[in-house]
Scaffold this motif. Structure first.
Motif, PDB file in Angstrom:
ATOM      1  N   GLY A   1      15.731  -0.711  10.537  1.00 51.97           N
ATOM      2  CA  GLY A   1      16.406  -1.835   9.907  1.00 51.97           C
ATOM      3  C   GLY A   1      15.857  -2.210   8.543  1.00 51.97           C
ATOM      4  N   TYR A   2      14.921  -1.421   8.021  1.00 53.37           N
ATOM      5  CA  TYR A   2      14.313  -1.756   6.734  1.00 53.37           C
ATOM      6  C   TYR A   2      15.326  -1.760   5.587  1.00 53.37           C
ATOM      7  CZ  TYR A   2       9.562  -1.273   8.635  1.00 53.37           C
ATOM      8  OH  TYR A   2       8.403  -1.424   9.350  1.00 53.37           O
ATOM      9  N   MET A   3      16.219  -0.752   5.538  1.00 55.05           N
ATOM     10  CA  MET A   3      17.139  -0.699   4.407  1.00 55.05           C
ATOM     11  C   MET A   3      18.162  -1.822   4.483  1.00 55.05           C
ATOM     12  SD  MET A   3      17.731   0.451   1.472  1.00 55.05           S
ATOM     13  CE  MET A   3      16.770   1.933   1.277  1.00 55.05           C
ATOM     14  N   THR A   4      18.599  -2.185   5.674  1.00 49.23           N
ATOM     15  CA  THR A   4      19.510  -3.325   5.793  1.00 49.23           C
ATOM     16  C   THR A   4      18.831  -4.583   5.252  1.00 49.23           C
ATOM     17  OG1 THR A   4      20.544  -2.344   7.751  1.00 49.23           O
ATOM     18  CG2 THR A   4      20.887  -4.706   7.406  1.00 49.23           C
ATOM     19  N   GLU A   5      17.589  -4.795   5.662  1.00 42.67           N
ATOM     20  CA  GLU A   5      16.823  -5.972   5.228  1.00 42.67           C
ATOM     21  C   GLU A   5      16.596  -5.965   3.709  1.00 42.67           C
ATOM     22  OE1 GLU A   5      12.301  -7.570   6.100  1.00 42.67           O
ATOM     23  OE2 GLU A   5      13.363  -6.583   7.740  1.00 42.67           O
ATOM     24  N   ALA A   6      16.192  -4.819   3.186  1.00 42.06           N
ATOM     25  CA  ALA A   6      15.889  -4.710   1.754  1.00 42.06           C
ATOM     26  C   ALA A   6      17.149  -4.825   0.904  1.00 42.06           C
ATOM     27  CB  ALA A   6      15.177  -3.392   1.475  1.00 42.06           C
TER      28      ALA A   6
ATOM     29  N   SER B   1       0.811  -1.220   0.000  1.00 41.04           N
ATOM     30  CA  SER B   1       0.000   0.000   0.000  1.00 41.04           C
ATOM     31  C   SER B   1       0.843   1.267   0.000  1.00 41.04           C
ATOM     32  CB  SER B   1      -0.933   0.005   1.212  1.00 41.04           C
ATOM     33  OG  SER B   1      -0.177  -0.037   2.406  1.00 41.04           O
ATOM     34  N   THR B   2       2.113   1.159   0.373  1.00 39.75           N
ATOM     35  CA  THR B   2       2.979   2.331   0.491  1.00 39.75           C
ATOM     36  C   THR B   2       4.390   1.997   0.023  1.00 39.75           C
ATOM     37  OG1 THR B   2       1.747   2.998   2.461  1.00 39.75           O
ATOM     38  CG2 THR B   2       3.844   4.081   2.107  1.00 39.75           C
ATOM     39  N   VAL B   3       4.952   2.876  -0.805  1.00 43.99           N
ATOM     40  CA  VAL B   3       6.368   2.769  -1.148  1.00 43.99           C
ATOM     41  C   VAL B   3       7.139   3.411  -0.008  1.00 43.99           C
ATOM     42  CG1 VAL B   3       8.186   3.531  -2.729  1.00 43.99           C
ATOM     43  CG2 VAL B   3       5.966   2.814  -3.643  1.00 43.99           C
ATOM     44  N   ILE B   4       8.052   2.635   0.604  1.00 43.00           N
ATOM     45  CA  ILE B   4       8.836   3.198   1.705  1.00 43.00           C
ATOM     46  C   ILE B   4      10.287   3.447   1.297  1.00 43.00           C
ATOM     47  CG2 ILE B   4       7.339   2.200   3.463  1.00 43.00           C
ATOM     48  CD1 ILE B   4       9.662   0.198   4.043  1.00 43.00           C
ATOM     49  N   GLY B   5      10.670   2.996   0.103  1.00 39.91           N
ATOM     50  CA  GLY B   5      12.030   3.241  -0.343  1.00 39.91           C
ATOM     51  C   GLY B   5      12.274   2.709  -1.737  1.00 39.91           C
ATOM     52  N   ILE B   6      13.492   2.922  -2.190  1.00 39.67           N
ATOM     53  CA  ILE B   6      13.908   2.446  -3.512  1.00 39.67           C
ATOM     54  C   ILE B   6      15.334   1.915  -3.423  1.00 39.67           C
ATOM     55  CG2 ILE B   6      12.395   3.974  -4.840  1.00 39.67           C
ATOM     56  CD1 ILE B   6      15.964   4.791  -4.949  1.00 39.67           C
TER      57      ILE B   6
END
Length: 187
Positions: free
Chosen positions: A114-119, A81-86
């Protein structure tokens, strides 16, 4: 053999190429985070925050992926439902080199979770395992220690320092050059 468009699931996130119906979500991501991202981005194109601009970018990202030139991923919560990053893996070089560059951005309100580490770990795994890259290069401005710390956590090694490397927010900025190599790469 043609690769299927990736749909990468992590514990909390979904990474995939943008679809035409995602354009409003991408425009919202950049509009909501414009002030936060401006110090880290090249000058915005005049029409950057428009649906027309992003419709063209979505088409280009798909074309580039199909042609083996890039992998531009949106980061969603798993509800989509939401873009949180690229995350953009670009500048694919094959032959004797087998490398690419990576750039990334995360919404201001999602920082520190920790989202960017995970992504980024999931994206790196895909690029190494499915796209068979040997090396990924990432560069960050010396004052952006969050990015430097992220890359270090992921195993990127500092390789150098480039003065006046990129024109960011209308100013030439120095960058620390890093890379990560694929320990499992095979012919």
């Amino acid at each position: 053999m043609q690769l299927q468009k990736p749909r990468i699931l992590t514990e909390r996130l979904l990474l995939r190429l943008a679809l035409p119906e995602d354009v409003p979500l991408v425009v919202k991501f950049y509009a909501d985070n414009r002030a936060y991202l401006t110090p880290f981005y090249p000058a915005w194109a005049e029409d950057f925050f428009t649906a027309e601009y992003w419709q063209n970018e979505v088409e280009a990202a798909t074309r580039e992926f199909v042609c083996g030139q890039s992998l531009r991923l949106l980061i969603f919560s798993q509800t989509e439902s939401t873009v949180i990053g690229i995350i953009n893996f670009r500048n694919f070089i094959r032959g004797a080199a087998q490398f690419c560059t990576v750039g990334y951005s995360l919404a201001e309100k999602e920082q520190g979770k920790g989202y960017m580490t995970e992504a980024l770990q999931a994206g790196i795994d895909y690029v190494f395992e499915e796209l068979k890259m040997h090396r990924i290069m990432a560069n960050y401005m010396p004052h952006n220690q969050n990015s430097g710390n992220l890359l270090k956590r992921l195993g990127f090694v500092v390789e150098g320092y480039a003065r006046d490397y990129l024109l960011i927010n209308n100013q030439w900025q120095d960058h620390i050059l890093t890379s990560l190599t694929n320990p499992n790469w095979k012919i």
